[in-house]
Every structure is written in C-alpha cells, then in structure tokens.
Design an enzyme around this catalytic site. Structure first.
Site, PDB file in Angstrom:
ATOM      1  N   GLU A 148       0.823  -1.209   0.000  1.00 13.60           N
ATOM      2  CA  GLU A 148       0.000   0.000   0.000  1.00 13.60           C
ATOM      3  C   GLU A 148       0.858   1.261   0.000  1.00 13.60           C
ATOM      4  O   GLU A 148       0.518   2.265  -0.643  1.00 13.60           O
ATOM      5  CB  GLU A 148      -0.905  -0.008   1.232  1.00 13.60           C
TER       6      GLU A 148
ATOM      7  N   GLY B  42       6.689  11.454   3.359  1.00 10.39           N
ATOM      8  CA  GLY B  42       7.086  11.782   4.719  1.00 10.39           C
ATOM      9  C   GLY B  42       7.103  10.539   5.590  1.00 10.39           C
ATOM     10  O   GLY B  42       6.505   9.524   5.260  1.00 10.39           O
TER      11      GLY B  42
ATOM     12  N   LYS C  12       3.869   4.212 -10.060  1.00  9.06           N
ATOM     13  CA  LYS C  12       2.617   4.202  -9.303  1.00  9.06           C
ATOM     14  C   LYS C  12       1.427   3.998 -10.237  1.00  9.06           C
ATOM     15  O   LYS C  12       0.482   3.271  -9.902  1.00  9.06           O
ATOM     16  CB  LYS C  12       2.483   5.500  -8.508  1.00  9.06           C
TER      17      LYS C  12
END
Lengths: 392, 392
Positions: A120, A294, A196
């Site tokens: 994920e 992040g 992606k």
C-alpha cells in the site's frame, strides 16, 4: 489473529518510523526481531543488537514470518522479496520501482508459495489507493483514474506557484524535509509517477504495463512563462498520472504536467499531499486524498499492511480477467499546450487542430489537439527547453 | 468464490438500481430470485413473477443465501434482518436508522449465527467510509472525524447559498431529484446524520452510542441572515457530523451546522456530495468524498457489499476494545455562533467567553465559547427562531 515476528530491511526515514510506531503499540502483538542495514558504522536510534548487515540473519531465520522491505536499491529489494516469499514469509514493501518492474514474477511467487505480498505504501503514501481499488471498486467499471501521486513534485510545483521560488531552490528544500527521494530524478522526471500508475492500472484493471512504455514528461522543463500562463487562466500546474477509457476495454495512460482548474478537486491538493480521482459508472466521481510522502504517512500505510497481515489478508488481483488493453492508446487525442523558446521552430503539422498560437520576444506557445502517438514521436519529451502540459 | 442467490426487500430508487445493475453483470454470478414489496398494484419495471408481498417467500427459501434489505420502515427492516440472520443468511442493508438503533443486537446476531451483515450504503452512499475505518484505519489512532454525511441537507444548503433560493423551494426540488428521503424531517433535523455518526463512532472506536443522545440541531432554523453572515466572512454553512478526541480516550460527538472556511476540504463538498475528513496520529488528515445520495451511488455501495460477500467478507469490529467513551463530552468547549430575532432575550451567561455581540433591527447574533453541556441544556436546539452554528 496472528502475532508476527518481523525482519526489517532498511532503517531510513520510513524504516525508523515503523520501528518507533511498533514500539509504541505493543497491543499489535508484533515485534521487530532484526533490522538489516548496509552501513554498520552509522549511529542509530535503536539497540545495537537489533542490527545486522547480513540478509541471511533475517531470511534464514524461521522465527521471522514477516519481512518488511524499505530500502532504496530496487535490485536488492527484489532479491530480498523473492527469497522471503520462497521461504514462506509474508512480505510488505514500499518499493514502487521494484514492484512495478517485476509484477509478473511477484504475482507468480505469491501464488506458488501461497504467501501475501502487500505494498500500500508504494502508491500515495498514507492514502489507501491499492486497498480501495482491490476491495471496494472491484465490482464497478472504472472509466478514469487521475491524480497527483508524487508528493515531491507536487511540493515543488506548489512552492514554485505560490511563492514564486525557483525550481532548484525548492528541490533542495524538499530534500531537506524528506519529501524527495535520494535520487530526485525519479521524482522530477515523472518516473516514480509511472511506477505508481502501473500499480494503479494493475489493481484497477488487472493489466500489467511496462512502466517505461508509459508516455511521460516530468516537471524539470517547466518555465516561469508556464506558471504565469497558468496564473492568468486561474489554473495550477500539477504532475498528473492518468488513465482513461477510450472505448470498450481500450484505455490510455500517461504521466504529464497538466493545467488544473478551480473546479477540479486536484486544484487544492498542494505540497506533499496526494489526491486521486476515481471515475466509475455507478459511484460517479470518488476522491481520496492525504499525505503522500514523509516518515509517518508512509509508515502509516506500512503499518496498515502489517495489521492486515495479522488477519491473513492478501491481494486477490480480481480484475485480472477484465482484458483491458492499452494498445490503441497512441491514437487517443488530447488537448495540449506547448511552450518553447521564441527562436525555436516547432513542427505544428502533427496537431490535428491548432486552437491558439502565440510568439513573444522570449517564448512562444501553442495549444491544440494532438494524438498521444504524435507526442510520443516528437522530440518535445526529451527537449528540456519545451514544456508539454495537458489542457484537459 | 461464492455464487449468491438474492432475496431483495424493497423496489424503490435503490432497489431497482441494484436490480438493473445485477442484470447487466452476469459475470458476478449473482441473481435476484425474489423481490418482496408492499404494494402489488404498482407498475414495476421487472418480470411480474419475481415479486411477492410475503416476506416468508424469501426468508423461508433455503436457496436464498443473501438478503438485501432496502426498505424505509425501520421496524420491518429489523424483523427482516433478524429473521434472515437467524436462518443463516448473510445480509446487506442500507437502513441507517435501524442499524444505529440496534447495533448491540445486530452484532450479537452476527456472532451467534456466524453470518455477515454489511451496510456500507448506510453511510455516505458511494464513499467507502465503513470499509476504510474497519480495514484500513484499524491500527491508527484517530483523533477526529468530521464531515458532510447527509446529501439531502447538503444539496439544500448549497442551493440556498449559491442561488439564494428559499429553504422550502429547495427541499421540494431535492425530493423530486430523489436526494431527500420519504420523510424529510429525518434529513433536515439532522437525525439521519446522527445515525451515520453512530455507525462511524462504532467502526472508528468500537463504541456504541444511542443516536438520540447525540447533541443535534438540523438546518430548518437557518435564516437568510446566517447565509449573509457566512457570505461576508467567505465561509459556507454545512451540516457537520463530528467527533473529536477531548483527551485520552474521551471523545465528543455532535451534529450541528458549522461555518466552513475556504481552507477546509469540506468547503467544496457541494450538492448531493458527501465528504469526510479523518484525522489520525500517523497519516495526518485523510479526505474521502463522493456522491452520498441517489440511485446509482447508493446501489454502488450495496453492490460493493454484495461483491465482498462473494469472498466471505465480514466486519471484524476490531476497535471494540479501545475503550473510547463520550461521558465527559458535555464538558467540551466549542466556539459557537448564535443568531436570533432582535426582540428575543438570549441568556448569554452560559457562555464562558463572548467574542462578539451584534443587534440589528430584525436580528442579532453573538459568538463565544460555550460547553456542549450548556448548549444541550439551552432551549436553542428546539427553538426554530434560533440558529446554532459552530465556528470551528
């Protein structure tokens, strides 16, 4: 519910994030037994005895049932995942390059060894894209998916647009904040976004696409002239990964900068945020957004995979049989904006229609309709003085 | 993968939507064997032999393994779901009132008879809220959830705000478009939103809350004066269902109109769209939005549940052990705006702080800090001449 013993590869930004989070959550019944790193000399915020430089200390340990792979090197990551699955271990990875380039083998390994392989965190950080495509939209015909899937470039574009900062200056700041990968070219050239997009295409339509075959241009050639143009039209420039139904089971796919207007939900997806629009026949337009990069947002997605593995979750790849293909892709017409140095000659004969043409003292632009095939055959994708931006 | 034989209760907007969709998708291996309706005289767009007025024709048929319950009457819906589960049938429902008011019994029935009971369509139509709270955010500490969960009121508020239309006029149009339920008071009084908030609280925190205990005021008392105030401040009024961590495992919960500024993702959730912000410790702020009402969006959520049942999916209610409670809820301070007829006397001593106070010839307002308990004890919730709108 299973208790899992973890072997962790990599102790970078995300690896350390996961380590900290699992320490704080003993209730998950999950512990990290070993952490494999490349450089034993570095000072690390964890007990020394956890660390090893030998992959075998994890891969050959029968007590370890879950391998979490969070390293940069795609070749090493593939070897680790392959070996782990062959040893019957379940695997969590965030390495989009490795996964997108080896989908066929990775799916076969899962089937052969009857193990789960979850990733994920590889798409849009904390936003549950794969899980929703896999579980929730598995029965609905999707006709379009488009979005901002790369936090680094979106951070750069947002800062350039809002604060008028220069590209180089903003890139450095993005790297300092941990929003850009160790090799920025993967982000800024749009390569990361193609990985992606391949994972999205696979889970949305069951089709395996070579990421290097996807039409792509990144953000490095964008010129202050383009930012000004966007500003005047009340639009923003975003790097958009997209796939659209052309007709029947024929779809197009591309990663290109695009002008986004105020009426699009993507307009307000700024900085390190990611956002994805999912267009379906029944549910109309769904929108998911959240932090795409992040330490903790990525750790959050990894943690969600770890948590799902406690319940024996695995991807079912249910769309595998739909038969979507991208072969007529290059015949799709898109509305394009092209800007270039005023002295440069642009062959505009490849446009089926020209809407506007402008030439100033320094720079010119034209807008018009053109097929993806003609964009692909042009030299604009490689030419760093030419900006290629979609209008729709 | 299971092939499912369905007994459908209700052939209204959503029921007929599901019937049409399943006809078009033979690949789902799912067929509707019987449809139970109340009125056999109505002309319907489906073969006559499918219909029955006898619930037993579905509930006592051993060949039917899935009951899809899409009727308005909550008491009848409960009897149907109860009997279906007792007969070992899996159940899909969209009846938020019935589910929110009977969670304890419905969970016990699932456990006792080892069956699945899914109700994604009960919250935010096509937006996969329950599934994501249940599956994806099951390991992350959520500190706030707030959103627009009722498409009818959002449609009305949007039309009132954008087009200056009157409340009554807009309500009628919403009903014509199928965006408002047969009894509009459930929507416009905010009752429907409290049902959905209860389901959110249950899947986010494992806590069962009586929907009638939730602090609530709907949109019927909103005055053009409030719309003007919002407009001048660059804000919009939305009916917001929300829960926030007060401290530790203490949470607050309320359904109230709120002013929403441009920086909130909810600002641009308009008309029949729903949107939910999920704030978590790791992933920061996630946002999900999509169509919350209408035939196909709701059918899409029902279909997603049906599809999941083919794989044996059931809710695990994993948050049941967190121990969240709402007992100190009433001590939570909120920033509130209150408007009222100029001649009315408002007891402002219950505010711990007054920020602004204004009185014109027709109407006055005040803003200040006040506890939820003091709002609850006031007569403003019942008084249709007083507008109660949160500022934060």
């Amino acid at each position: 519910m299973k208790t899992l013993t973890i072997g962790l590869f990599g102790f970078g930004v995300v690896g350390e994030g996961i380590y900290r989070v699992l320490l704080e959550r003993p209730e998950l019944g999950t512990r990290i037994k070993r952490i494999c790193i490349r450089n034993p000399e570095k000072n690390r915020n964890a007990p020394k005895e956890l660390f090893t430089t030998l992959a075998g200390d994890i891969l050959d340990d029968p007590e370890i049932d879950l391998v979490v792979e969070l390293i940069d090197d795609a070749d090493a990551a593939l070897r680790i995942c392959r070996k782990a699955m062959q040893s019957g271990k379940v695997v969590v990875s965030a390495n989009k390059k490795m996964i997108a380039e080896n989908l066929t083998e990775l799916v076969a390994l899962q089937t052969k060894h009857n193990v789960s392989f979850l990733y994920e965190a590889a798409v849009c950080g904390s936003v549950p894209i794969i899980r929703n495509l896999e579980e929730y939209f598995d029965n609905d015909w999707l006709h379009s998916i488009s979005g901002i899937v790369n936090g680094s470039t979106n951070y750069i574009l947002t800062q350039m647009s809002l604060n008028g900062h220069a590209y180089d200056e903003v890139l450095t700041k993005a790297q300092e904040l941990g929003f850009a990968e160790s090799d920025p070219s993967l982000d800024v050239e749009g390569i990361d976004a193609t990985y992606k997009l391949c994972l999205i295409l696979f889970h949305a339509f069951g089709v395996i696409v070579d990421p290097h075959s996807i039409l792509r241009k990144g953000i490095t050639s964008l010129h202050p002239f383009d930012m000004q143009y966007a500003h005047e039209k009340g639009k923003r420039i975003k790097l958009i990964a997209r796939t659209n139904r052309v007709n029947g089971t024929q779809y197009s796919a591309a990663v290109l900068p695009g002008f986004v207007g105020h009426s699009s939900k993507l307009f307000d997806v700024n900085n390190e945020y990611n956002g994805l629009l999912i267009g379906s026949s029944l549910a109309d337009e769904q929108f998911l957004s959240g932090k795409g990069a992040g330490r903790y947002p990525t750790a959050s997605a990894v943690l969600s995979d770890i948590s799902a593995l406690r319940y024996g979750y695995k991807y079912e790849y249910r769309k595998h049989s739909i038969g979507v293909d991208l072969s007529s892709h290059d015949k799709t017409t898109v509305e394009l904006y092209l800007s270039y140095p005023a002295r440069k000659k642009i062959d505009d004969s490849v446009f089926s229609q020209i809407h506007e043409s402008y030439r100033g003292t320094d720079r010119g632009y034209l807008t018009g309709s053109i097929t993806i095939g003609h964009i692909r055959e042009s030299d604009w994708l490689k030419d760093n003085t030419v900006s290629v931006i979609t209008l729709n």
